[in-house]
Every structure is written in structure tokens, then in C-alpha cells.
Design a protein around this motif. Structure first.
Motif, PDB file in Angstrom:
ATOM      1  N   ARG A   1       1.178  -1.388  -0.187  1.00  0.00           N
ATOM      2  CA  ARG A   1      -0.046  -0.073  -0.097  1.00  0.00           C
ATOM      3  C   ARG A   1       0.640   0.812   0.072  1.00  0.00           C
ATOM      4  O   ARG A   1       1.745   1.079   0.665  1.00  0.00           O
ATOM      5  N   GLY A   2       0.256   2.198  -0.208  1.00  0.00           N
ATOM      6  CA  GLY A   2       1.096   4.123  -0.305  1.00  0.00           C
ATOM      7  C   GLY A   2       0.055   4.128  -0.974  1.00  0.00           C
ATOM      8  O   GLY A   2      -1.087   4.745  -0.538  1.00  0.00           O
ATOM      9  N   ARG A   3       1.221   5.744  -1.083  1.00  0.00           N
ATOM     10  CA  ARG A   3       0.270   7.040  -1.058  1.00  0.00           C
ATOM     11  C   ARG A   3       1.302   7.751  -2.538  1.00  0.00           C
ATOM     12  O   ARG A   3       2.611   7.912  -2.677  1.00  0.00           O
ATOM     13  N   LEU A   4       1.128   8.206  -3.941  1.00  0.00           N
ATOM     14  CA  LEU A   4       1.407   9.118  -4.808  1.00  0.00           C
ATOM     15  C   LEU A   4       0.996  10.369  -4.576  1.00  0.00           C
ATOM     16  O   LEU A   4      -0.023  10.898  -4.858  1.00  0.00           O
ATOM     17  N   VAL A   5       2.720  10.916  -4.492  1.00  0.00           N
ATOM     18  CA  VAL A   5       2.235  13.107  -4.605  1.00  0.00           C
ATOM     19  C   VAL A   5       2.315  13.435  -5.488  1.00  0.00           C
ATOM     20  O   VAL A   5       3.361  13.714  -5.778  1.00  0.00           O
ATOM     21  N   ARG A   6       1.407  14.781  -5.925  1.00  0.00           N
ATOM     22  CA  ARG A   6       1.899  15.742  -6.791  1.00  0.00           C
ATOM     23  C   ARG A   6       1.328  16.619  -6.697  1.00  0.00           C
ATOM     24  O   ARG A   6       0.267  17.070  -6.289  1.00  0.00           O
ATOM     25  N   LEU A   7       2.780  17.468  -6.805  1.00  0.00           N
ATOM     26  CA  LEU A   7       2.424  18.956  -6.372  1.00  0.00           C
ATOM     27  C   LEU A   7       3.119  19.268  -7.236  1.00  0.00           C
ATOM     28  O   LEU A   7       3.825  19.472  -8.023  1.00  0.00           O
TER      29      LEU A   7
ATOM     30  N   GLU B   1      15.759   5.301   6.596  1.00  0.00           N
ATOM     31  CA  GLU B   1      16.865   4.926   7.788  1.00  0.00           C
ATOM     32  C   GLU B   1      15.449   5.009   8.695  1.00  0.00           C
ATOM     33  O   GLU B   1      15.675   4.196   9.764  1.00  0.00           O
ATOM     34  N   TYR B   2      14.516   5.678   8.643  1.00  0.00           N
ATOM     35  CA  TYR B   2      13.279   5.680   9.257  1.00  0.00           C
ATOM     36  C   TYR B   2      12.633   4.568   9.694  1.00  0.00           C
ATOM     37  O   TYR B   2      12.845   4.241  11.011  1.00  0.00           O
ATOM     38  N   PHE B   3      12.317   4.124   8.663  1.00  0.00           N
ATOM     39  CA  PHE B   3      11.014   2.825   8.635  1.00  0.00           C
ATOM     40  C   PHE B   3      12.046   2.232   9.395  1.00  0.00           C
ATOM     41  O   PHE B   3      11.352   1.174  10.112  1.00  0.00           O
ATOM     42  N   LEU B   4      13.014   1.884   8.819  1.00  0.00           N
ATOM     43  CA  LEU B   4      14.041   0.861   9.447  1.00  0.00           C
ATOM     44  C   LEU B   4      14.371   1.101  10.550  1.00  0.00           C
ATOM     45  O   LEU B   4      14.004  -0.406  11.306  1.00  0.00           O
TER      46      LEU B   4
ATOM     47  N   THR C   1       9.964  -0.272   3.428  1.00  0.00           N
ATOM     48  CA  THR C   1       9.451   0.773   2.650  1.00  0.00           C
ATOM     49  C   THR C   1       9.974   1.283   1.677  1.00  0.00           C
ATOM     50  O   THR C   1      10.837   0.595   1.992  1.00  0.00           O
ATOM     51  N   ARG C   2      10.047   1.706   0.527  1.00  0.00           N
ATOM     52  CA  ARG C   2      10.481   2.470  -0.364  1.00  0.00           C
ATOM     53  C   ARG C   2       9.901   4.047  -0.864  1.00  0.00           C
ATOM     54  O   ARG C   2       8.825   4.167  -1.250  1.00  0.00           O
TER      55      ARG C   2
ATOM     56  N   MET D   1       6.578   9.168  -4.360  1.00  0.00           N
ATOM     57  CA  MET D   1       5.859   7.610  -4.331  1.00  0.00           C
ATOM     58  C   MET D   1       6.859   7.087  -3.033  1.00  0.00           C
ATOM     59  O   MET D   1       7.285   7.238  -2.619  1.00  0.00           O
ATOM     60  N   LEU D   2       5.590   6.223  -2.052  1.00  0.00           N
ATOM     61  CA  LEU D   2       5.813   5.751  -0.810  1.00  0.00           C
ATOM     62  C   LEU D   2       5.269   4.072  -1.036  1.00  0.00           C
ATOM     63  O   LEU D   2       3.641   4.280  -1.706  1.00  0.00           O
ATOM     64  N   MET D   3       5.544   3.645  -0.888  1.00  0.00           N
ATOM     65  CA  MET D   3       5.164   1.830  -0.694  1.00  0.00           C
ATOM     66  C   MET D   3       6.050   1.153   0.126  1.00  0.00           C
ATOM     67  O   MET D   3       7.027   1.353   0.658  1.00  0.00           O
ATOM     68  N   GLN D   4       4.699   0.755   0.996  1.00  0.00           N
ATOM     69  CA  GLN D   4       4.539   0.276   2.204  1.00  0.00           C
ATOM     70  C   GLN D   4       4.975  -1.682   2.212  1.00  0.00           C
ATOM     71  O   GLN D   4       3.129  -2.107   1.072  1.00  0.00           O
TER      72      GLN D   4
END
Length: 335
Positions: free
Chosen positions: A39-45, A165-168, A175-176, A200-203
Motif C-alpha cells: 500500500r502507499g501514496r502517490l503525491v503530485r505538487l 533509515e527512519y522506517f528501518l 518501505t520504499r 511515491m511511498l510504498m510499504q
């Protein structure tokens, strides 16, 4: 390792609908790939990012770095399920010595950076601009709730590296993260360059927790020859991560490529589901009343020292709004 993990699922029989070709700027698009347990989120700004960065006229390398921090904060803050704040803050010994991004749930963004122009030189990437220091990620649930804060050391690496590193260390969730920032120029826009960004964040979130196990942290100064604990990564996570690593920066910021089409490019063989996008905006929470209350927190001597030309002037570091107060309004006592 088996050729396919026990819980891996086959592709759904068919898509519910075709991916939308309409790009949506200033939005976070949640998604999931059930077959790969990610799951994750894709962000466009677009306009929101441009509004934040152009208020300060940052040099291009600083604007790009702060843009990356804004995207990372949005990827993380848009997951909040309550009225609170997600704050990302870096303090370092590099040319950009301080930056902060404040995400106020559900949809407000503001940010700024401090830098030493004389030290920018040829530093272009985020690692060189930040140098060594620390990155703090804070979840503020409100005045009556305790804060949660995670710290990550910055040692010349990128913000993507720091996020991994934070997620690890803190979340222990595979997480990517991908971040991209650039400037767009269009001939029909008066020659003006506008900032754009994407991320993009994917877990990996399988039902069986043992499938998400990761290798132990590096043993550091362990004796030479000490055995390092190795864990075989799950096939589903290897596949999903490999797909995300093929995403190019230009795809993340392309104003003509919709987020849904990008996700379909990546995961069409497995099937990807998207959810209602969260629309975002650049909005500072400063106000005249808030600044007046802040002034009252200073000592009488400090307030008196702020008076210049018979007034107290306060400039918001986030949005550059200027607030003028008479000495009486600022609570300055008569001499």
C-alpha cells in the motif's frame, strides 16, 4: 526461497475501470496492490509547491531540497487520521543549516529553509546541502496529547536515504520512497519557471508478519568475521520494490501524466486499486492574533528591544507575511 510466497495473490480478473488520464496536481493519491500486499501514496505538487517556494525566491538547489522535504512530509503527513500536525525538521552543519515543513491535517502545507549563500558553491544534491546533523519527524496530536518524535542521523546522504533509515529503525516496515523535484517552463507562461514535484511511498504490509522481516541493523564495531544476520526478502516485496525503482524522476513530475496512469504502468500485471485523492493546499496558520500572543510570551525587556522606528515588525518565516504593531499593541511598557 520459493518462487512465489505463500500469501502472494494472483492478478484480479479485470480492472474495475480504466485509469484516469486527467492529471491532478496538489493531491495525495492512496493506492494498494493486493496481489503484492503493498500500500502507499502517490503525491503530485504543482501550484501549492510553487507558491511556497517562490515566496522566498530560494536559489535553485535550496528550492529543490526544500521541495523534496515538502514531498516527503506530504507522503507521511497525509496518512494522519486525526486533526493534528506532522512536522519534519532538519538541523545540520551544511550550507542549508535548517529546514522545516509543517503539515497540518488534513490538507495544509507550509515550509521554509535557512541557508548560507556563501557556502552553496557547487553543492547540488541534498546530501551535500545538508551535510551532517539530524532529521526529526514529529507527530503532534494536539495540546492535550503527547507528541511522538523519531530522529534519524544525517551523514551526507539524501532525504530518500534518511526516510528509508527512519522506517528501518523506527517503524520496521519494509518501505520504499521516491522523491523528485523540478522546474517547468512553458512558452505560453511568459517565460516563468514554475516548481513541480512528485513522490511515491510504498510499504509491504502482509497479513503474516514474518513475511515482513528484515535483516538486523549493521553490527557496527562487531569483531571482524562476525556473522551478519541475513533474512531472505519476500518475493512479493522484491517484485514491488523492483517495479518502483524503475520510476524515473520525469514520470513523477510530468504534468501530462496522471497519477493513475503512472500506477497502472507499474502494476497493471498485478492489478492496482486507487482511492479518493486528498486535495492539498499551501496555507500558513499565522495570524495577527497568533503573532500578538507570541509577542506576549517574551519578557518586557525583550519586547522593548524589538521596537524600531516606534513600531514592532514581525515577519512570518513561513509565508513572509508582515505584521506591524504599535509599542502598546506589542505590550511594550512605557519607560
Amino acid at each position: 526461497m520459493d518462487s512465489q510466497s505463500p500469501d502472494m495473490k494472483t492478478r484480479p480478473e479485470g480492472p474495475v475501470r480504466a485509469p484516469s488520464a486527467v492529471p491532478i496536481d496538489d493531491a495525495a493519491l492512496p493506492y494498494e496492490v493486493d496481489a503484492l500486499d503493498v500500500r502507499g501514496r502517490l503525491v503530485r505538487l504543482g501550484p501549492a509547491l510553487d507558491d511556497i517556494l517562490t515566496k522566498h525566491d530560494y536559489p535553485a538547489p535550496v528550492g529543490k531540497l526544500l521541495g523534496e522535504a515538502i514531498v516527503l512530509t506530504t507522503l507521511l503527513g497525509s496518512a494522519l487520521k486525526f486533526e493534528g500536525r506532522f512536522i519534519l525538521q532538519a538541523q545540520t552543519d551544511g550550507p542549508v543549516s535548517f529546514l522545516v515543513v509543517d503539515y497540518k491535517a488534513p490538507d495544509q502545507l507550509r515550509a521554509y529553509a535557512r541557508f548560507d549563500a556563501s557556502r552553496l558553491g557547487t553543492a547540488k544534491d541534498s546530501g551535500a546541502l545538508l551535510g551532517r546533523g539530524h532529521l526529526a519527524m514529529t507527530i503532534d496530536q494536539g495540546p492535550d496529547m503527547s507528541r511522538y518524535q523519531g530522529l534519524v542521523a544525517l551523514d551526507g546522504g539524501s532525504l530518500e536515504d534518511a526516510a528509508h533509515e527512519y522506517f528501518l529503525r523506527s517503524e520496521q516496515i519494509p518501505t520504499r520512497v521516491r522523491l523528485a523535484v523540478g522546474e517547468e517552463w512553458r512558452s505560453n507562461d511568459g517565460g516563468r519557471h514554475r516548481w513541480r514535484a512528485g513522490g511515491m511511498l510504498m510499504q509491504f504490509l502482509p497479513k503474516a508478519p514474518e513475511r515482513a522481516r528484515q535483516a538486523d541493523l549493521h553490527p557496527g564495531d562487531a569483531p571482524e568475521g562476525a556473522e551478519v544476520h541475513a533474512v531472505a526478502e519476500d518475493d512479493a516485496w522484491v517484485e514491488a520494490r523492483s517495479l518502483v525503482e524503475t520510476v524515473e524522476d520525469v514520470e513523477l513530475i510530468d504534468p501530462e501524466l496522471s497519477g493513475e496512469r503512472l500506477l497502472y504502468r507499474l502494476f497493471h500485471e498485478r492489478g492496482v486499486r486507487v482511492f479518493k485523492p486528498l486535495v492539498l493546499k499551501a496555507q500558513c496558520s499565522c495570524s495577527r492574533d497568533a503573532v500578538a500572543a507570541m509577542l506576549k510570551s517574551f519578557s518586557p525587556d525583550d519586547r522593548a528591544a524589538m521596537v524600531k522606528d516606534d513600531k514592532v515588525v514581525v515577519t512570518c518565516e513561513f509565508c513572509s507575511s508582515v505584521y506591524d504593531f504599535t509599542p502598546d499593541e506589542a505590550g511594550v511598557e512605557d519607560a
